[in-house]
Scaffold this active site. Sequence first.
Site, PDB file in Angstrom:
ATOM      1  CB  CYS A   1      -0.814   0.057   1.229  1.00 38.71           C
ATOM      2  SG  CYS A   1      -1.961   1.348   1.313  1.00 38.71           S
TER       3      CYS A   1
ATOM      4  CG  HIS B   1       0.219  -6.523  11.872  1.00 43.04           C
ATOM      5  ND1 HIS B   1       0.654  -6.067  10.518  1.00 43.04           N
ATOM      6  CD2 HIS B   1      -1.229  -6.940  11.829  1.00 43.04           C
ATOM      7  CE1 HIS B   1      -0.523  -6.227   9.870  1.00 43.04           C
ATOM      8  NE2 HIS B   1      -1.459  -6.531  10.627  1.00 43.04           N
TER       9      HIS B   1
ATOM     10  CD  GLU C   1       1.048  -1.430   8.697  1.00 49.25           C
ATOM     11  OE1 GLU C   1      -0.010  -1.657   8.119  1.00 49.25           O
ATOM     12  OE2 GLU C   1       1.306  -0.558   9.415  1.00 49.25           O
TER      13      GLU C   1
ATOM     14  CB  SER D   1      -8.696  -9.454   9.902  1.00 51.67           C
ATOM     15  OG  SER D   1      -8.795  -7.996  10.262  1.00 51.67           O
ATOM     16  CB  SER D   2      -4.775  -6.834  13.740  1.00 56.43           C
ATOM     17  OG  SER D   2      -4.578  -5.882  12.674  1.00 56.43           O
TER      18      SER D   2
HETATM   19  S1  SF4 Z   1      -5.546   0.234   6.105  1.00 57.07           S
HETATM   20 FE1  SF4 Z   1      -3.413  -0.419   5.321  1.00 57.07          FE
HETATM   21  S2  SF4 Z   1      -3.689  -1.272   3.213  1.00 57.07           S
HETATM   22 FE2  SF4 Z   1      -5.642  -0.042   3.815  1.00 57.07          FE
HETATM   23  S3  SF4 Z   1      -5.459   2.097   2.808  1.00 57.07           S
HETATM   24 FE3  SF4 Z   1      -4.920   2.087   5.024  1.00 57.07          FE
HETATM   25  S4  SF4 Z   1      -2.551   1.694   4.946  1.00 57.07           S
HETATM   26 FE4  SF4 Z   1      -3.282   1.104   2.975  1.00 57.07          FE
END
Ligand code: SF4
Length: 281
Positions: free
Chosen positions: A100, A128, A130, A221-222
């Site tokens: 993202c 996590h 990310e 899913s957190s």
């Molecule tokens: S929740 Fe995460 S993947 Fe979704 S738009 Fe926001 S930063 Fe991007």
Amino acid sequence: MMKNVIVGDKSGFCFGVKRAVDLVIKCQQEKGKRIYTLGPLIHNNDVINYLKERDIYPIEIHELDRLNAEDVVVIRSHGVSLEILEKLKKMGLEVIDATCPYVGSIQKRVEEYFNRGYNIIIVGDKNHPEVQGINGWCENSALVAKDETDISSSISKKVCVVSQTTEKEKNWQNVLNSIIKYSKEIVAFNTICSATEVRQKCAEELSKKVDAMIVIGGRHSSNTTKLYEICIKNCHNTIHIEKAEEIPTEILENEDIVNVGITAGASTPDWIIEAVINKIK
Ligand code: SF4
């Protein structure tokens, strides 16, 4: 009795997840061969099965040796560390980066401030993907703080603070307030994604007005779990489900439950939300 269903604003796929799913499907159609995603693209079994039917399979890092040079690997929206990115390229794999853009910008800031001599603090969950990916842009040197109890006088005097994109605003503020007590030079980027914040606020408001609240999303899913935690504080009839078949009959048949609110995590596709609405109605 007919139930009244209200779907919270911004429920379901966020921009980053929608972008990653669209990208991987387009990539498979163009290349006409099996595509691998590094880890499940999103935390939702139905979506994973939907992708498998389209020859898109998740693969874990420890399984990479099974791949051949020129196989195509897609990096999911959570992003990965610099080390993994380089490893994939060194293996000769074709890498499609669906990180993202918001997460990508955190990685770049962390790299930049780390190179400028700041110690990195990430407010989030150390397990996590990310957070692990972001930490990989400062040689895995970051202090990952789940809350203010992880901050003590031993932290560096010069810090750059970022947050996991799905972090709660209150927790971010609490950690920052503790950092202020100990550090002298602080660069803080509130990197909580507004998609999460808006979804959480809408869910919070909705959960105050309804008789039951249904939170749809993957068990692991957190961001879905956080939605559940927020809603249950206001509505004790809050349940967390992955799909329509899991709605308990106590909710469907309870005549005292008239107004039902729905919210869904960032990995929940529209077709699952629709199925839940139809089942309740
Ligand atoms: S929740 Fe995460 S993947 Fe979704 S738009 Fe926001 S930063 Fe991007």
